[in-house]
Scaffold this motif. Structure first.
Motif, PDB file in Angstrom:
ATOM      1  N   SER A 203       0.820  -1.207   0.000  1.00  0.00           N
ATOM      2  CA  SER A 203       0.000   0.000   0.000  1.00  0.00           C
ATOM      3  C   SER A 203       0.856   1.260   0.000  1.00  0.00           C
ATOM      4  O   SER A 203       0.429   2.299  -0.500  1.00  0.00           O
ATOM      5  CB  SER A 203      -0.923   0.003   1.220  1.00  0.00           C
ATOM      6  N   ALA A 204       2.071   1.168   0.547  1.00  0.00           N
ATOM      7  CA  ALA A 204       2.965   2.328   0.581  1.00  0.00           C
ATOM      8  C   ALA A 204       3.815   2.437  -0.672  1.00  0.00           C
ATOM      9  O   ALA A 204       4.130   3.550  -1.114  1.00  0.00           O
ATOM     10  CB  ALA A 204       3.868   2.247   1.809  1.00  0.00           C
ATOM     11  N   ALA A 205       4.204   1.290  -1.242  1.00  0.00           N
ATOM     12  CA  ALA A 205       5.081   1.301  -2.428  1.00  0.00           C
ATOM     13  C   ALA A 205       4.596   0.232  -3.397  1.00  0.00           C
ATOM     14  O   ALA A 205       5.088  -0.900  -3.372  1.00  0.00           O
ATOM     15  CB  ALA A 205       6.536   1.057  -2.027  1.00  0.00           C
ATOM     16  N   PRO A 206       3.643   0.547  -4.252  1.00  0.00           N
ATOM     17  CA  PRO A 206       3.117  -0.447  -5.196  1.00  0.00           C
ATOM     18  C   PRO A 206       4.182  -1.034  -6.117  1.00  0.00           C
ATOM     19  O   PRO A 206       4.007  -2.143  -6.627  1.00  0.00           O
ATOM     20  CB  PRO A 206       2.076   0.343  -5.997  1.00  0.00           C
ATOM     21  N   SER A 207       5.276  -0.313  -6.320  1.00  0.00           N
ATOM     22  CA  SER A 207       6.333  -0.823  -7.197  1.00  0.00           C
ATOM     23  C   SER A 207       7.039  -2.046  -6.629  1.00  0.00           C
ATOM     24  O   SER A 207       7.778  -2.733  -7.340  1.00  0.00           O
ATOM     25  CB  SER A 207       7.367   0.280  -7.456  1.00  0.00           C
ATOM     26  N   LEU A 208       6.834  -2.352  -5.344  1.00  0.00           N
ATOM     27  CA  LEU A 208       7.453  -3.525  -4.736  1.00  0.00           C
ATOM     28  C   LEU A 208       6.777  -4.828  -5.153  1.00  0.00           C
ATOM     29  O   LEU A 208       7.297  -5.912  -4.856  1.00  0.00           O
ATOM     30  CB  LEU A 208       7.403  -3.425  -3.208  1.00  0.00           C
ATOM     31  N   ALA A 209       5.643  -4.750  -5.821  1.00  0.00           N
ATOM     32  CA  ALA A 209       4.924  -5.961  -6.218  1.00  0.00           C
ATOM     33  C   ALA A 209       5.834  -6.860  -7.044  1.00  0.00           C
ATOM     34  O   ALA A 209       6.567  -6.391  -7.925  1.00  0.00           O
ATOM     35  CB  ALA A 209       3.670  -5.602  -7.003  1.00  0.00           C
TER      36      ALA A 209
END
Length: 541
Positions: free
Chosen positions: A148-154
């Motif tokens: 939720s804080a850093a969607p790029s971590l997906a």
């Protein structure tokens, strides 16, 4: 020719039969004879074998289900599923994620255990509690917080981060216990011979931690292989997500069963590899008197970096998820959620988790004692059977138990006892590892003394083995209680109609995007799981 009276000839004469052999040779001969002849005391008694076999039978029940389902359409069909390129990709992804998380957890767990038990770290007791609190945060909550804080971590990065922060206490707890129970005399001797702190750590301390670190690393590996929540939220395809997708996509269970069979084979290989790393060395202290505490090593200039390291780990594993939940609680303050429903769900969660931990600990006790005290094919077979069901995804365990209940035990279908059995299958390795480690620390000579005094095998177990291992067994029970509360996929399928746990309610709300409504259940789950986690952190042997 040398005369019979020659000294040279005399030196080579054999001793008379009545002459005593040198003490060293006599001890070596005695050891050789003892190893070559069967010893009834070295074999497990029926008091241990019977309940251990029952535990192993329950643990391998899902494997029977997999064999039936995977071969339902014939071996050729199952092989086509296994040999598919998609399966190869899932295998590489799962192994890569597991290796990364295990390596990171070993680094975090060993370093934090050494800092909190063997150094003059300011607030060491507080840090020893804080670094166990991630056990109270489910991996899917950690994944949700970071995503939720850093969607790029997906993807791979987010999955590895979430699983590492959620599972490194599995390494920290046994390594810290081993450091507290290890006699510091070995390290003092090494330093007296001129070895520096680093060489002493690498050549003396770490080898003594090998069983604890290997056992913790194995638990982490099995946890990663069987995780479903974190990788699903991070949208990273592993075996567990592939199996779940296969189950949802078709009524035919054969492809998913074939994939689960591959996962079981990976588990067996991991357990066998960890067993080989133990060797035949002894790790218990047999000297007289009480164990001495090690003199804390001064950190000097490393004091601030050590504090920063501990603070960063705790902040990432506990502080950030809690802050995220606080944000969603504040945002959703006007959302409607029933406090009575929250309380009822929390009590239900406590009840089923306590029952699951009790059954799992009872089943693990004979297996752990046999694994610690006895060698041989039977001991290895029982221990490996206990571990085999752990890497089977929770959804597969649930379907196996449903298959068994519908065909052979209809009254158990959709009842709480079936859910409790699923917890025992899934988390038996957690309790077995804790029991084995605790029994290993108790000198086996005490069992021999009890037997020589006329105690029966059950009397030795009740009066000697269990009391000595009780603190470690209790720690394993507390750890099992925590993971039972957090279990998700098996609970989703096996819970009785109308029953919710905090984990299932959280998953339901998160699946619909109601993050604010899910936050109270997540917060309550963390709060309840934090209590046994805190007790585990305070436990000092």
């Amino acid at each position: 020719m040398t005369s019979p009276d020659s000294p040279v000839r005399t030196r080579h004469d054999s001793r008379p039969a009545s002459a005593p052999a040198p003490a060293g040779r006599k001890r070596a001969a005695d050891r050789k004879r003892a190893d070559s002849r069967p010893d009834s005391a070295s074999r497990p008694s029926w008091v241990l074998i019977v309940p251990a076999c029952l535990a192993a039978a329950l643990a391998v029940l899902p494997l029977g289900y997999l064999a039936v389902r995977a071969l339902e359409h014939g071996p050729a069909f199952a092989w086509d599923v296994i040999a598919d390129d998609r399966t190869g990709q899932l295998l590489l992804r799962s192994l890569g994620l597991t290796a990364t998380v295990v390596a990171a957890c070993l680094l975090l767990g060993i370093s934090l255990a050494w800092l909190t038990t063997r150094t003059a770290l300011p607030g060491a007791r507080v840090w020893s509690v804080l670094v166990t609190l991630p056990l109270a945060v489910p991996s899917y909550v950690t994944a949700f917080a970071w995503l939720s804080a850093a969607p790029s971590l997906a993807g791979f990065t987010g999955s590895a981060l979430a699983l590492t922060l959620a599972s490194f206490p599995y390494v920290y707890l046994p390594v810290a216990a081993a450091l507290r129970g290890t006699d510091p005399g070995h390290e003092e001797v090494a330093r007296s011979l001129g070895r520096g702190p680093l060489r002493t750590l690498l050549s003396v301390t770490l080898p003594q931690l090998r069983p604890a670190a290997a056992g913790g690393g194995l638990l982490v590996a099995l946890y990663v292989l069987s995780d479903f929540g974190a990788v699903s939220l991070m949208r990273y395809d592993t075996f567990t997500r592939g199996i779940y997708t296969s189950y949802r996509a078709s009524f035919d269970r054969t492809p998913a069963a074939a994939l689960s069979a591959v996962l079981v084979l990976m588990t067996i290989a991991l357990v066998a590899a960890e067993t080989r790393t133990r060797g035949r060395a002894g790790y218990s202290r047999t000297g007289a008197g009480t164990a001495r505490r090690a003199v804390p090593a001064a950190l000097g200039r490393l004091r601030l970096p050590a504090l920063a390291w501990c603070g960063a780990v705790v902040a990432a594993a506990v502080g950030f998820p809690l802050a995220t939940l606080g944000y969603w609680l504040a945002v959703g303050s006007s959302a409607t959620w029933d406090p009575a429903t929250l309380t009822s769900t929390a009590l239900t969660t406590l009840g089923v988790a306590a029952a699951g931990a009790a059954l799992t600990t009872l089943l693990a006790l004979p297996v752990g004692v046999i694994a610690a005290r006895h060698r041989g094919r039977l001991a290895h077979l029982l221990e490996q059977a206990a571990y085999a069901g752990h890497a089977v995804p929770g959804i597969t365990v649930a379907l196996a138990l449903v298959f068994f209940a519908v065909r052979y035990a209809r009254p158990l279908y959709q009842e709480t006892p079936l859910l409790i059995c699923a917890y025992a299958v899934l988390f038996l390795p957690v309790a077995v590892a804790a029991t084995r480690a605790a029994v290993l620390q108790a000198p086996p000579v005490l069992d021999d003394v009890a037997r020589s005094l006329g105690r029966t095998p059950f009397g030795v177990l009740r009066e000697v083995t269990v009391p000595l291992a009780a603190p470690g067994v209790a720690a394993g029970a507390a750890l099992t209680f925590v993971v039972c509360m957090k279990e998700l996929p098996a609970t989703l399928l096996l819970r009785p109609t109308g029953m919710d746990t905090l984990a299932t309610r959280l998953w339901t709300e998160t699946g619909t995007g109601s993050f604010a409504a899910a936050a109270p259940y997540a917060a309550m789950l963390i709060l309840l799981a934090a209590v046994p986690s805190y007790l585990l952190g305070r436990h000092r042997t």
